[in-house]
Write a protein that holds these residues in place. Structure first.
Motif, PDB file in Angstrom:
ATOM      1  N   THR A 635      -1.951  -6.424  20.466  1.00 24.91           N
ATOM      2  CA  THR A 635      -2.011  -6.426  21.936  1.00 24.91           C
ATOM      3  C   THR A 635      -0.639  -6.362  22.590  1.00 24.91           C
ATOM      4  OG1 THR A 635      -1.900  -8.842  22.188  1.00 24.91           O
ATOM      5  CG2 THR A 635      -4.073  -7.864  21.782  1.00 24.91           C
ATOM      6  N   THR A 636       0.420  -6.286  21.782  1.00 26.12           N
ATOM      7  CA  THR A 636       1.772  -6.306  22.356  1.00 26.12           C
ATOM      8  C   THR A 636       2.189  -4.936  22.861  1.00 26.12           C
ATOM      9  OG1 THR A 636       2.338  -8.054  20.808  1.00 26.12           O
ATOM     10  CG2 THR A 636       4.154  -6.944  21.896  1.00 26.12           C
ATOM     11  N   LEU A 637       1.971  -3.920  22.040  1.00 29.43           N
ATOM     12  CA  LEU A 637       2.286  -2.546  22.428  1.00 29.43           C
ATOM     13  C   LEU A 637       1.095  -2.023  23.227  1.00 29.43           C
ATOM     14  CD1 LEU A 637       4.495  -0.361  22.014  1.00 29.43           C
ATOM     15  CD2 LEU A 637       3.154   0.450  20.089  1.00 29.43           C
ATOM     16  N   ASN A 638       0.980  -2.476  24.459  1.00 26.01           N
ATOM     17  CA  ASN A 638      -0.300  -2.403  25.153  1.00 26.01           C
ATOM     18  C   ASN A 638      -0.736  -1.013  25.560  1.00 26.01           C
ATOM     19  OD1 ASN A 638       2.051  -3.125  26.819  1.00 26.01           O
ATOM     20  ND2 ASN A 638       0.684  -2.762  28.538  1.00 26.01           N
ATOM     21  N   GLY A 639       0.177  -0.114  25.895  1.00 26.24           N
ATOM     22  CA  GLY A 639      -0.245   1.170  26.436  1.00 26.24           C
ATOM     23  C   GLY A 639      -0.502   2.257  25.419  1.00 26.24           C
ATOM     24  N   GLU A 640      -0.189   2.008  24.170  1.00 20.52           N
ATOM     25  CA  GLU A 640      -0.192   3.077  23.178  1.00 20.52           C
ATOM     26  C   GLU A 640      -1.539   3.301  22.503  1.00 20.52           C
ATOM     27  OE1 GLU A 640       2.214   5.202  22.423  1.00 20.52           O
ATOM     28  OE2 GLU A 640       3.581   4.363  23.890  1.00 20.52           O
ATOM     29  N   GLY A 641      -2.345   2.269  22.372  1.00 25.03           N
ATOM     30  CA  GLY A 641      -3.698   2.476  21.898  1.00 25.03           C
ATOM     31  C   GLY A 641      -3.926   2.370  20.411  1.00 25.03           C
ATOM     32  N   LEU A 642      -5.059   2.893  19.996  1.00 23.81           N
ATOM     33  CA  LEU A 642      -5.659   2.623  18.697  1.00 23.81           C
ATOM     34  C   LEU A 642      -4.730   2.856  17.520  1.00 23.81           C
ATOM     35  CD1 LEU A 642      -9.254   3.541  17.682  1.00 23.81           C
ATOM     36  CD2 LEU A 642      -7.389   4.169  16.192  1.00 23.81           C
ATOM     37  N   GLN A 643      -4.024   3.981  17.476  1.00 18.69           N
ATOM     38  CA  GLN A 643      -3.237   4.290  16.280  1.00 18.69           C
ATOM     39  C   GLN A 643      -1.845   3.671  16.293  1.00 18.69           C
ATOM     40  OE1 GLN A 643      -3.731   8.687  15.667  1.00 18.69           O
ATOM     41  NE2 GLN A 643      -4.491   7.970  13.695  1.00 18.69           N
ATOM     42  N   HIS A 644      -1.502   2.965  17.370  1.00 19.34           N
ATOM     43  CA  HIS A 644      -0.179   2.351  17.442  1.00 19.34           C
ATOM     44  C   HIS A 644      -0.213   0.827  17.324  1.00 19.34           C
ATOM     45  CE1 HIS A 644       0.983   6.299  18.830  1.00 19.34           C
ATOM     46  NE2 HIS A 644       2.246   5.941  18.883  1.00 19.34           N
ATOM     47  N   GLN A 645      -1.368   0.234  17.494  1.00 20.80           N
ATOM     48  CA  GLN A 645      -1.441  -1.221  17.595  1.00 20.80           C
ATOM     49  C   GLN A 645      -1.782  -1.840  16.248  1.00 20.80           C
ATOM     50  OE1 GLN A 645      -4.258  -1.323  20.786  1.00 20.80           O
ATOM     51  NE2 GLN A 645      -2.683  -1.209  22.374  1.00 20.80           N
ATOM     52  N   ASP A 646      -0.845  -2.604  15.739  1.00 19.05           N
ATOM     53  CA  ASP A 646      -0.928  -3.173  14.395  1.00 19.05           C
ATOM     54  C   ASP A 646      -1.579  -4.549  14.436  1.00 19.05           C
ATOM     55  OD1 ASP A 646      -0.432  -4.170  11.822  1.00 19.05           O
ATOM     56  OD2 ASP A 646       1.580  -4.824  12.387  1.00 19.05           O
ATOM     57  N   GLY A 647      -2.654  -4.706  13.695  1.00 20.49           N
ATOM     58  CA  GLY A 647      -3.258  -6.017  13.577  1.00 20.49           C
ATOM     59  C   GLY A 647      -3.452  -6.447  12.139  1.00 20.49           C
ATOM     60  N   HIS A 648      -2.856  -5.723  11.200  1.00 24.86           N
ATOM     61  CA  HIS A 648      -3.169  -6.005   9.800  1.00 24.86           C
ATOM     62  C   HIS A 648      -2.004  -5.837   8.832  1.00 24.86           C
ATOM     63  CE1 HIS A 648      -4.322  -1.863  10.985  1.00 24.86           C
ATOM     64  NE2 HIS A 648      -3.672  -1.530   9.893  1.00 24.86           N
ATOM     65  N   SER A 649      -0.809  -5.498   9.305  1.00 30.88           N
ATOM     66  CA  SER A 649       0.284  -5.230   8.359  1.00 30.88           C
ATOM     67  C   SER A 649       0.667  -6.462   7.549  1.00 30.88           C
ATOM     68  CB  SER A 649       1.507  -4.678   9.092  1.00 30.88           C
ATOM     69  OG  SER A 649       2.083  -5.645   9.953  1.00 30.88           O
ATOM     70  N   HIS A 650       0.471  -7.650   8.122  1.00 31.35           N
ATOM     71  CA  HIS A 650       0.818  -8.855   7.354  1.00 31.35           C
ATOM     72  C   HIS A 650      -0.105  -9.049   6.162  1.00 31.35           C
ATOM     73  CE1 HIS A 650       4.170 -10.919   9.266  1.00 31.35           C
ATOM     74  NE2 HIS A 650       3.737 -10.445  10.427  1.00 31.35           N
ATOM     75  N   ILE A 651      -1.358  -8.650   6.308  1.00 28.39           N
ATOM     76  CA  ILE A 651      -2.273  -8.717   5.172  1.00 28.39           C
ATOM     77  C   ILE A 651      -1.801  -7.755   4.088  1.00 28.39           C
ATOM     78  CG2 ILE A 651      -4.628  -8.263   4.397  1.00 28.39           C
ATOM     79  CD1 ILE A 651      -4.450 -10.761   6.055  1.00 28.39           C
ATOM     80  N   GLN A 652      -1.442  -6.538   4.499  1.00 30.35           N
ATOM     81  CA  GLN A 652      -1.015  -5.533   3.521  1.00 30.35           C
ATOM     82  C   GLN A 652       0.297  -5.915   2.858  1.00 30.35           C
ATOM     83  OE1 GLN A 652      -1.250  -2.526   6.611  1.00 30.35           O
ATOM     84  NE2 GLN A 652      -2.756  -1.390   5.416  1.00 30.35           N
ATOM     85  N   ALA A 653       1.226  -6.442   3.647  1.00 29.95           N
ATOM     86  CA  ALA A 653       2.531  -6.805   3.092  1.00 29.95           C
ATOM     87  C   ALA A 653       2.412  -7.935   2.084  1.00 29.95           C
ATOM     88  CB  ALA A 653       3.485  -7.194   4.220  1.00 29.95           C
ATOM     89  N   ASP A 654       1.521  -8.872   2.353  1.00 33.37           N
ATOM     90  CA  ASP A 654       1.398 -10.027   1.472  1.00 33.37           C
ATOM     91  C   ASP A 654       0.774  -9.674   0.130  1.00 33.37           C
ATOM     92  OD1 ASP A 654       1.789 -12.919   1.197  1.00 33.37           O
ATOM     93  OD2 ASP A 654      -0.398 -13.000   1.071  1.00 33.37           O
ATOM     94  N   LEU A 655       0.206  -8.480   0.020  1.00 33.86           N
ATOM     95  CA  LEU A 655      -0.357  -8.058  -1.261  1.00 33.86           C
ATOM     96  C   LEU A 655       0.729  -7.777  -2.288  1.00 33.86           C
ATOM     97  CD1 LEU A 655      -3.165  -5.653   0.027  1.00 33.86           C
ATOM     98  CD2 LEU A 655      -3.386  -8.045  -0.673  1.00 33.86           C
ATOM     99  N   ILE A 656       1.960  -7.584  -1.831  1.00 35.88           N
ATOM    100  CA  ILE A 656       3.082  -7.326  -2.738  1.00 35.88           C
ATOM    101  C   ILE A 656       3.682  -8.677  -3.120  1.00 35.88           C
ATOM    102  CG2 ILE A 656       5.298  -6.153  -3.016  1.00 35.88           C
ATOM    103  CD1 ILE A 656       4.367  -4.234  -0.783  1.00 35.88           C
ATOM    104  N   PRO A 657       3.613  -9.071  -4.388  1.00 38.12           N
ATOM    105  CA  PRO A 657       3.959 -10.447  -4.768  1.00 38.12           C
ATOM    106  C   PRO A 657       5.365 -10.883  -4.382  1.00 38.12           C
ATOM    107  CG  PRO A 657       2.791  -9.356  -6.549  1.00 38.12           C
ATOM    108  CD  PRO A 657       3.085  -8.294  -5.526  1.00 38.12           C
ATOM    109  N   ASN A 658       6.343  -9.996  -4.467  1.00 39.88           N
ATOM    110  CA  ASN A 658       7.709 -10.417  -4.163  1.00 39.88           C
ATOM    111  C   ASN A 658       8.151 -10.063  -2.751  1.00 39.88           C
ATOM    112  OD1 ASN A 658       7.713  -7.706  -4.817  1.00 39.88           O
ATOM    113  ND2 ASN A 658       9.356  -7.831  -6.330  1.00 39.88           N
ATOM    114  N   CYS A 659       7.197  -9.779  -1.870  1.00 32.27           N
ATOM    115  CA  CYS A 659       7.495  -9.547  -0.456  1.00 32.27           C
ATOM    116  C   CYS A 659       7.137 -10.802   0.327  1.00 32.27           C
ATOM    117  CB  CYS A 659       6.698  -8.355   0.068  1.00 32.27           C
ATOM    118  SG  CYS A 659       6.941  -8.024   1.830  1.00 32.27           S
TER     119      CYS A 659
END
Length: 894
Positions: A635-659
């Motif tokens: 909800t931070t990058l409010n005007g850009e819409g569906l393909q710009h608004q990140d709500g899941h990168s922390h889930i993906q990043a945490d899948l890498i054990p040493n990240c």
């Protein structure tokens, strides 16, 4: 209708011969460069006269280097053949032996067998380990050829019988990884390449980063080469070809691709109806590369010399790859009948037996042809990268067990007759009894034998053994946390984003006299979005060619400045390329033995979901550095819409054990986190990297709480930011990133509107707390008689009663991960931004996803109602008071 001419229907062969003789005369008397100039002039004139010729794209289906232009190959060819044969045998033996254990390990024999000569020539004559203060060449080995690389290391005495026997057995044994994995074999492999397509992309940016290091005067890299081995099937991956134009544009003459064209991918032909070597030659030459084709081995030279009419060359042009593969899967009689399919062609091989016809080798199996291609690439790059296209047979030498067959990629066994044939073909000193046993012997040469002395002598002359990973874990002078004092203090009335706070921290580091030159800022064409344009003039944008134009904004203070010693890597609209640069910098401590500190900032939505494969490879490579997910949150990058608004990168990043991942709210949190990363990676030499999200919403920043241990609490993921008053109606409100501002506002609403007191907890890392919970759970489960540990989040909340509500700008699964650590008896509600993004105001988006202050209040009251602390009617009143539509669809369904 215009006439199309070829070698068969040439209406005036005498005229053609005069033209050909003329250019040959120029080459012989005035050199290749003069001939090239004349041809370029001729093609230019032809174009002006309306003769449109696709200049310089494809050459005839013949070796680029004619026999008359070959240089003599040094060394002892017989000894090299014996060494190569032993390596081939060991490659097959270790894979077959692994299958005998019945562990269903899989494995690959055929890939390396097709490429054995390609690697052998490099190892014996070209690949430098180090010398004269230079770290040597970097070689991206093709992933599926890993057993062959182990096989050679065994012959060199660098690996043991036990290790070969434990191929693909690493959990509890001293085994060898399935493919090149630096994380699993940190002293051996340098680059993970088996996620096909990534090796070529990373190699390009690795070669570019060597230029960067050299032109900035950080370390000497001139003379070093980056070699990338890949398959013709692999090159169909978009990433594999995605940056080849950049390699030519930036004149990466330190880069050599070797594409093993065995005409087969995993299940069948790469381009059965065409010619993949011709296709790739056109692509690479069109992109500006030198292209060298190695198609026909030396055994074809005499036959081609007899082809005075060009009929054989014409036949070679018309045969498609599917037929070439099929020919070699049959026998000499079949080849005689179907390749040499006219009386004229049959006459060319009339003096050869069927066996001799079958043994006519492709160029990739001829060490002399391969040597000449490598020699040309190393010594005559002409400011261009080089691609060497070599034709080989997949499963070369396997015979009926798989040679040139569509099933050969999956072949991990060979029957006894095939093994005996293989043994005889390569003159391996192994008996029939040994072949018929349950364990095939490995072959190496006794100390003092000619083969032993030659093998080690060649590598000694080239500086040492490869592959080998030898990190330089130099301790860098990291500044104290107090260097970021401005970020630790209150900003007063000044409002700014955590992105701007990051830029200020980065500027502090760049200005550091000891550390500044090692900082590598990387952006993919978004510098102005992240407020980094001030660095353009300050430290410059690196360009290997400098700046040969006057920038449009030259009169402005922060004009666009490129230079050969610039510090910023501005990658354009190119996230995969940008992270490949980041990887090159983040592994420079190992691959160039000079430590650099990369900070790559990008739109977080275009981060892990776009470059997740490369981020995983970075973990495999023990990369060290910082990834900054800018404009983060749904909800931070409010005007850009569906393909710009990140709500899941922390889930993906945490899948890498040493990240290690963080979602800070305030500038002091960011300073503490970045400082911790610098300490862990560049003082303690830990093989970790950091993913930190930063936002573009402006607000005031308080000073860091002045209590002992606050820094460690921030790093552990949670600390008490604001304590509420005493009340029997008490709640615990958790938040991170920008949504913590909504949580703070909700705490005030709860107090003002409902008389509820709230503790507000800042949670910079739900992921760190989740990992701690897993560690504690495992310890307690496996140590039942020892004192049981308590998770960090549990310890933090102990003594703080009431319902717990966690709110973030990410999907609910992000904060849900700490549920097992919530103290018994306390309810836990998670608010998140599940669903597709939208364009709207921040307030409307947070209302839409139900993570705004009003929804936090309702969640807190609902928890209190479940505990009997408030009536359910109070919850309903809040819903109505704040205009929350309880009947609309949930965000994840819209």
């Amino acid at each position: 209708m215009s006439q199309t001419y070829n070698a068969v229907n040439d209406v005036d062969p005498i005229e053609t011969k005069e033209w050909v003789d003329a250019i040959r005369s120029v080459v012989e008397n005035e050199g290749v460069e003069r001939a090239r100039f004349l041809l370029e002039q001729l093609l230019g004139t032809s174009k002006n006269e309306g003769v449109n010729v696709p200049a310089g794209i494809n050459t005839p289906y013949q070796n680029t280097i004619p026999t008359s232009k070959q240089v003599a190959m040094p060394g002892d060819h017989n000894l090299e053949h014996a060494i190569r044969a032993a390596v081939r045998w060991n490659n097959a033996a270790m894979v077959i032996n692994a299958q005998h254990k019945g562990l269903e390990l899989g494995g690959h024999i055929g890939s390396f067998l097709s490429a054995a000569t390609l690697y052998d020539v490099g190892f014996n004559h070209f690949w430098k380990a180090k010398g004269d203060g230079v770290e040597g060449d970097l070689v991206f080995m093709q992933g599926h050829s890993a057993p062959g690389i182990y096989a050679r290391a065994y012959v060199e005495g660098r690996l043991s019988d036990e290790q070969l026997d434990n191929l693909r057995q690493e959990a509890f044994a001293d085994g060898l990884s399935s493919y090149p994995h630096p994380h699993l074999m940190p002293d051996f492999w340098q680059f993970p390449t088996v996620s096909m397509g990534l090796g070529p992309l990373m190699a390009i940016y690795q070669a570019r980063f060597l230029k960067y290091l050299d032109s900035r005067g950080l370390t000497k890299t001139a003379g070093r080469k980056v070699w990338c081995f890949c398959g013709d099937g692999e090159m169909t991956e978009p990433e594999a070809q995605g940056a080849i134009a950049l390699a030519a544009r930036e004149k990466l003459d330190n880069l050599i691709f070797v594409i093993n064209c065995n005409l087969q991918r995993l299940d069948g032909p790469v381009n059965g109806n065409g010619k993949i070597m011709q296709e790739y030659e056109g692509i690479f030459r069109g992109a500006g590369w030198n292209a060298i084709k190695v198609i026909w081995g030396g055994s074809w030279d005499a036959i081609l010399a007899k082809d005075t009419t060009g009929a054989l060359k014409a036949r070679m042009e018309e045969i498609v790859d599917g037929d070439y593969q099929n020919f070699h899967s049959k026998d000499g009689a079949y080849i005689r009948e179907h390749m040499f399919n006219t009386p004229e062609l049959k006459a060319l091989v009339a003096d050869l037996t069927d066996e001799q016809i079958y043994n006519l080798e492709f160029g990739g199996h001829d060490p002399v042809k391969v040597y000449n291609a490598y020699y040309e690439a190393v010594n005559h790059a002409n400011g261009k990268p080089t691609v060497i296209l070599t034709k080989t047979v997949k499963g070369y030498g396997m015979g009926a067990a798989g040679e040139a067959q569509n099933t050969v990629h999956q072949a991990k066994k060979m029957d006894v007759p095939s093994l005996k044939q293989f043994r005889t073909r390569h003159n391996i000193p192994v008996t029939d009894e040994q072949i018929e046993s349950d364990h095939l012997p490995y072959v190496r040469f006794a100390e003092g034998t000619p083969e032993y002395n030659y093998l080690h002598g060649q590598r000694k002359a080239l500086g040492g053994y490869l592959p080998s990973r030898n990190p330089n874990n130099e301790t860098l002078p990291i500044p104290e946390l107090s260097a970021f004092q401005t970020q630790l203090e209150s900003s007063g009335d000044r409002e700014f984003s955590t992105t701007m706070a990051f830029v200020r921290i980065l500027n502090t580091l760049i200005k550091d006299k000891e550390l500044g030159k090692r900082i590598v800022p990387i952006v993919p064409d978004e510098s102005r979005t992240f407020g980094m344009e001030g660095m353009f003039r300050q430290i410059g944008i690196w360009n290997t060619q400098g700046q040969h134009y006057v920038p449009q904004d030259k009169e402005q203070l922060m004009f666009y400045k490129e230079s050969t010693d610039g510090q910023i890597l501005q990658e354009g609209i190119n996230e995969p390329g940008a992270i490949s640069s980041w990887i090159a910098s983040a592994t420079s401590y190992a691959n160039s033995r000079y430590t650099t500190i990369p900070f790559y900032i990008y739109y977080s939505m275009f981060g892990f979901q776009r470059i997740g494969d490369l981020a995983w490879a970075a973990g495999d490579m023990n990369a060290r550095g910082f990834l900054l997910g800018g404009t983060s949150g749904r909800t931070t990058l409010n005007g850009e819409g569906l393909q710009h608004q990140d709500g899941h990168s922390h889930i993906q990043a945490d899948l890498i054990p040493n990240c290690h991942t963080y979602d800070p709210t305030f500038q002091y949190e960011l300073a503490v986190i970045l400082h911790d990363g610098l300490r862990r990676m560049y003082v303690n030499h830990e093989n970790v990297f950091y993913y930190v999200t930063v936002m573009n919403q402006n607000y005031a920043h308080p000073a860091m709480p002045a209590r002992k241990g606050i820094e460690q609490e921030i790093l552990n993921g949670m600390y008490l930011l604001q304590e509420g008053g005493k009340s029997d109606k008490k709640v615990q409100l958790l938040g991170s990133g920008v949504i913590l501002q909504e949580v703070l506002a909700a705490a005030q609403l709860l107090k003002d509107d409902f008389g509820v007191e709230a503790n507000v907890w800042s949670c910079p890392s739900f992921n760190q707390m989740h990992r701690d919970i897993m560690e504690v759970e495992r310890f307690n489960r496996l140590n039942p008689t020892k004192e049981q540990k308590v998770p960090f989040v549990t310890r933090q909340l102990q003594g703080h009663t009431g319902p717990v509500v966690a709110s973030t700008d990410y999907v609910r699964a992000f904060a849900e991960r700490i549920r097992p650590g919530i103290p018994a008896g306390q309810s836990f509600t998670v608010l998140g931004t599940d669903g597709f993004g939208r364009s709207d105001s921040r307030a409307n988006l947070r209302k839409f996803f139900e993570v705004d202050r009003y929804n936090v209040v309702v969640a807190a009251l609902s928890g209190l109602a479940k505990e009997g602390k408030v009536d359910a009617k109070v919850v309903q009143q809040a819903i109505e008071k704040y205009g929350i539509d309880a009947n609309r669809e949930a965000s994840w369904n819209l």
